[in-house]
Design a protein around this motif. Structure first.
Motif, short mmCIF file in Angstrom:
data_model
loop_
_atom_site.label_atom_id
_atom_site.label_comp_id
_atom_site.label_asym_id
_atom_site.label_seq_id
_atom_site.Cartn_x
_atom_site.Cartn_y
_atom_site.Cartn_z
N CYS A 411 54.29 53.47 54.65
CA CYS A 411 53.73 53.52 53.31
C CYS A 411 52.94 54.80 53.10
O CYS A 411 52.45 55.42 54.06
CB CYS A 411 52.82 52.31 53.05
SG CYS A 411 53.73 50.76 53.00
N ALA A 416 50.33 54.18 47.12
CA ALA A 416 51.22 54.20 45.96
C ALA A 416 52.56 53.55 46.31
O ALA A 416 52.98 53.50 47.46
CB ALA A 416 51.45 55.64 45.49
N SER A 417 53.24 53.05 45.24
CA SER A 417 54.55 52.43 45.44
C SER A 417 55.57 53.51 45.80
O SER A 417 55.50 54.65 45.33
CB SER A 417 54.99 51.70 44.18
OG SER A 417 54.07 50.67 43.86
N HIS A 419 59.85 54.37 46.26
CA HIS A 419 61.14 53.93 45.72
C HIS A 419 62.17 55.00 46.08
O HIS A 419 62.05 56.16 45.68
CB HIS A 419 61.03 53.81 44.18
CG HIS A 419 62.32 53.42 43.52
ND1 HIS A 419 62.75 52.12 43.45
CD2 HIS A 419 63.27 54.17 42.89
CE1 HIS A 419 63.91 52.08 42.81
NE2 HIS A 419 64.24 53.32 42.47
N ASN A 437 62.12 49.36 47.86
CA ASN A 437 60.87 49.50 47.12
C ASN A 437 59.75 48.97 48.02
O ASN A 437 59.84 47.83 48.52
CB ASN A 437 60.91 48.71 45.82
CG ASN A 437 61.98 49.22 44.87
OD1 ASN A 437 61.75 50.11 44.10
ND2 ASN A 437 63.18 48.63 44.97
N GLY A 438 58.75 49.79 48.27
CA GLY A 438 57.67 49.37 49.19
C GLY A 438 56.30 49.63 48.64
O GLY A 438 56.09 50.54 47.84
N ARG A 439 55.37 48.76 49.10
CA ARG A 439 53.99 48.93 48.68
C ARG A 439 53.09 48.37 49.78
O ARG A 439 53.44 47.38 50.43
CB ARG A 439 53.73 48.20 47.37
CG ARG A 439 52.38 48.56 46.74
CD ARG A 439 52.33 48.10 45.31
NE ARG A 439 51.18 48.65 44.61
CZ ARG A 439 50.93 48.51 43.33
NH1 ARG A 439 51.79 47.82 42.58
NH2 ARG A 439 49.87 49.03 42.77
N GLN A 443 45.49 47.87 50.80
CA GLN A 443 45.14 49.29 50.90
C GLN A 443 43.89 49.51 51.73
O GLN A 443 43.73 50.54 52.38
CB GLN A 443 44.96 49.87 49.49
CG GLN A 443 44.81 51.39 49.45
CD GLN A 443 44.80 51.92 48.04
OE1 GLN A 443 45.00 51.18 47.08
NE2 GLN A 443 44.57 53.21 47.90
N CYS A 450 53.26 47.18 55.21
CA CYS A 450 53.77 47.28 53.82
C CYS A 450 54.82 46.20 53.59
O CYS A 450 55.58 45.83 54.51
CB CYS A 450 54.39 48.65 53.56
SG CYS A 450 53.26 50.04 53.80
N TRP A 452 58.27 45.39 51.81
CA TRP A 452 59.44 46.14 51.31
C TRP A 452 60.45 45.16 50.72
O TRP A 452 60.74 44.13 51.30
CB TRP A 452 60.11 46.93 52.45
CG TRP A 452 59.24 48.07 52.94
CD1 TRP A 452 58.31 48.02 53.91
CD2 TRP A 452 59.25 49.39 52.43
NE1 TRP A 452 57.70 49.24 54.08
CE2 TRP A 452 58.27 50.12 53.16
CE3 TRP A 452 59.97 50.05 51.44
CZ2 TRP A 452 58.01 51.46 52.93
CZ3 TRP A 452 59.71 51.40 51.21
CH2 TRP A 452 58.74 52.09 51.95
#
Length: 771
Positions: A411, A416-417, A419, A437-439, A443, A450, A452
């Motif tokens: 991450c 931040a996301s 893509h 797509n990962g986040r 935080q 993360c 995904w």
């Protein structure tokens, strides 16, 4: 306490249902607002584009206002500078329509044929079509671009009621006028179209009243549209996937009432343009109608929104709200119900967690928690996607998915996301293209890893590759079409050369036919001279014998007065017979000489029509007597012409030969009437009529065609009436008309000018036509 729990649950359900209904109403309202914005945008874009095109039409009108005599070359350059294909898509052609009086039509057509300002050689094949008799004509004179619009060149709009109605309204109002729905003559596809025209008036003329505008009208400038092409450039294609657009022409605004929509006045239908599938019914409330003013006509634009991604409810949001409300209501009710039973609540929470886990596992996309290069846990969807048994991926290194490549599941430091697209390896080694797509899960604690979401896009990638291959195939096909076009153009040149050769052969055959006609005259006059000359020779021989007998009697010295009187009486009778016979022969020779000289020299001179007809009939007297054909002549004497008597005689000779060969076939006798009368001071009408068998409609239709004859192989060449037509319309500058019905005879009507210009006074195009 239990009752309170049930009440809380019921209230929560009611609130959830109300929220769901509220959300659906909000979505419906947003859908209607989006539909209204779309319809207003399409109507506004259509109105703006049409206004832009009409402004351009007015700019061309301004050119004619500044410079009234715009030439064909100037008009072509102006249109070419407009760059129609790039700046004004949807145009079929730009035209200039000239107003021509009926009396000036022939001179106007000759001037267009001789116009070589734009095209070398002019337009020799130009003609005004369709042919009609009316006081004035509106002819398409300038036509840009000419390629693809040849059928409109020379089109007489006065003969077409929809166009003529628009022209009259434009002339009266002075404004831009559009026609009703029409099918363009230059468009073989049959698509709906219309024409917008603006009147051009004589510069400096007063235009206050309708009569003044009529007197000052020169013509019109016009833009020809195909509605499908126009609307395809106006409406965004993606928007047509969500709604249907139709346009109906409701008629002129001046009529005060609209025409109901029907197939006959349908200008555009986006469903018909798409042309596939079944027409979807409109959604409730998504039907609208907008009226547009287009060139003094009213267009009714109809809009129908149908079920699509843009105009459909988002039931997923409603479902999520309903599910969330139900869960929240259930949780609140359960919490109130189980305040004293915490153990039961814990069990309920475990059941809920299992349900959420099942919900996660039932997803068709892969979901996983990745931390420190390892797969902490994942749903069943990711395991099935990569081909692993249940629970096999959890705890393994990320390298099993990336085939040893550096760990991409890291991450961003700022949380931040992320893509991107990534190629992963399945358990069997199969390569899969995926959208990831990962986040960051937390935080504040990056070590937790993360989350995904992985979506298989292999099929999309394959489709994209197939599209690229299809594009390359289309490019190769275009190259092959270009090569075939070059071959067709080469073949066209070869055919043009063959056509020129055929025209030269036709000219030679026509010349031979003229000489053959003169030969027939020679044979006829020789036969006619045989009788008077033979009579003269016989009488002269008898007179010689009488003189010898008289000399013998005189030598014997025994001449009586009675013998002398008898000799003188016989001598006077012989002289009278010789004189009459030779006078007849001299008259025949004079007539034949005049006809032969006229037909071979073909010089322009002053002559009496009665004399030419009389001389021509004299040369055919023997043939007419043998055919038992009676000829009646009704021509005023004198009727003087300044023209080409040889051509007039050639026309009469061909008509007489045609009558004897065709009209009286199978009949023992016949009657021919040749009459003439004055039409006005400049022209006269010559009629040649017979009471023969007449002609069928098919023969009458082809009577002027070269090499067409009903006596093929029986002495007919098929060039007689073709020569007559060419001489009358070319050399004599007149017109010819044939009237005939089977069994009722045939009448040939020639309208000839009394004075024909000399060849050195004719234009180059006229001389070419005479040849």
């Amino acid at each position: 306490m239990r009752l309170h729990g049930y009440l809380a649950f019921i209230v929560g359900i009611c609130v959830t249902v109300w929220v769901c209904m509220f959300v659906m109403n909000v979505q419906d309202q947003q859908t209607k607002e989006a539909f209204q914005r779309d319809t207003q945008k399409i109507a506004h874009d259509t109105q703006v584009r049409l206004q832009t095109y009409f402004d351009m039409l007015l700019s061309i009108k301004g050119v004619f206002a500044v410079h009234e005599d715009v030439s064909r070359l100037e008009f072509s350059r102006y249109v070419r500078e407009l760059d129609l294909k790039r700046r004004y898509p949807g145009f079929q052609a730009i035209q200039f329509v000239r107003r021509v009086k009926s009396s000036q039509l022939d001179a106007y057509a000759d001037r267009i044929r001789a116009d070589d300002s734009l095209q070398s050689g002019g337009y020799p094949d130009f003609k005004v079509h369709p042919v009609s008799v009316r006081p004035e004509h509106f002819v398409v004179e300038y036509n840009e671009p000419m390629k693809g619009n040849e059928n409109a060149f020379g089109l007489d709009l006065a003969a077409l009621p929809p166009h003529y109605l628009a022209l009259q309204l434009g002339k009266a109002t002075g404004r831009v006028i559009a026609t009703e729905r029409i099918t363009l003559v230059q468009d073989a596809s049959g698509q709906p179209g219309f024409v917008a025209r603006a009147p051009i008036y004589r510069r400096g003329a007063s235009l206050l009243t309708e009569a003044e505008r009529d007197a000052a009208l020169v013509g019109f400038v016009a833009i020809v549209f195909r509605v499908n092409d126009l609307m395809s450039e106006t409406i965004d294609s993606p928007m047509l996937q969500n709604l249907y657009v139709s346009i109906h022409d409701a008629g002129y605004l001046s009529t005060g009432r609209g025409t109901p929509p029907s197939v006959d006045n349908l200008m555009f239908d986006s469903f018909g343009k798409l042309g596939s599938g079944t027409r979807l019914p409109p959604l409730p409330g998504l039907v609208d109608k907008v009226a547009l003013d287009v060139g003094e006509r009213r267009w009714d634009m109809g809009f129908e929104g149908h079920a699509s991604e843009r105009y459909s409810r988002d039931y997923r949001l409603v479902s999520v709200i309903g599910m969330a409300g139900f869960i929240i209501s259930a949780l609140i009710g359960a919490q109130i119900l189980t305040l004293q039973r915490r153990r039961a609540l814990a069990q309920k929470l475990r059941v809920t967690a299992d349900e959420l886990r099942a919900l996660q596992d039932s997803a068709i996309v892969g979901i996983g928690l990745f931390a420190n290069g390892h797969i902490v846990r994942c749903n069943r969807g990711l395991e099935e996607m990569m081909g692993y048994p249940p629970g096999e991926l959890s705890g393994r290194s990320c390298s099993v998915l990336t085939a040893g490549v550096n760990d991409p599941f890291t991450c961003a430091a700022d949380g931040a996301s992320m893509h991107f697209e990534l190629e992963l390896a399945g358990a069997s080694g199969k390569r899969l293209w995926c959208m990831v797509n990962g986040r960051m899960l937390d935080q504040s604690e990056p070590r937790k890893g993360c989350v995904w979401v992985i979506i298989d896009i292999t099929e999309r990638k394959q489709t994209e590759a197939a599209l690229v291959d299809t594009k390359h195939g289309l490019e190769r096909s275009l190259n092959e079409l270009a090569l075939q076009k070059a071959n067709v153009e080469l073949a066209h040149k070869d055919l043009s050369a063959v056509l020129l050769t055929l025209k030269q052969a036709q000219a030679s055959l026509i010349t031979s036919e003229k000489m053959a006609s003169l030969g027939a005259l020679v044979a006829g006059i020789a036969h006619e001279l045989n009788t008077p000359i033979g009579n003269s020779l016989l009488t002269a021989t008898a007179l010689s014998d009488m003189c010898k007998e008289f000399e013998r009697q005189l030598g014997e010295g025994g001449i009586k007065r009675s013998a002398l009187d008898t000799h003188l009486k016989d001598a006077r009778m012989a002289c009278s017979i010789i004189t009459n016979s030779l006078t007849r022969a001299a008259d025949l020779i004079h007539s034949f000489k005049q006809v032969a000289v006229d037909q071979t020299s073909d010089k322009r001179r002053n002559f009496n029509l009665y004399g030419v007809v009389h001389d021509t009939l004299a040369t055919y007297s023997a043939q007419l007597r043998r055919a038992n054909c009676d000829v009646k002549v009704a021509i005023p004497d004198p009727m003087n012409f300044i023209s080409y008597p040889g051509s007039v005689g050639q026309v009469l000779s061909n008509l007489i030969q045609n009558a004897m060969m065709h009209a009286f076939e199978g009949r023992s006798s016949g009657h021919i009437t040749i009459s003439a009368s004055e039409v006005d001071e400049q022209s006269a009408e010559l009629r040649f009529a017979d009471d023969g068998v007449g002609m069928s409609p098919r023969t009458l239709h082809q009577v002027y065609d070269p090499f067409f004859t009903t006596k093929m192989g029986q002495g007919g060449s098929g060039l007689g009436m073709n020569i007559v037509y060419n001489l009358v319309t070319g050399v004599l500058r007149g017109t010819i008309r044939v009237e005939s019905e089977p069994g009722k005879g045939t009448t040939v009507i020639l309208t000839l000018p009394r004075k024909v210009p000399a060849k050195d006074e004719l234009s180059e195009n006229d001389l070419l036509h005479m040849q």
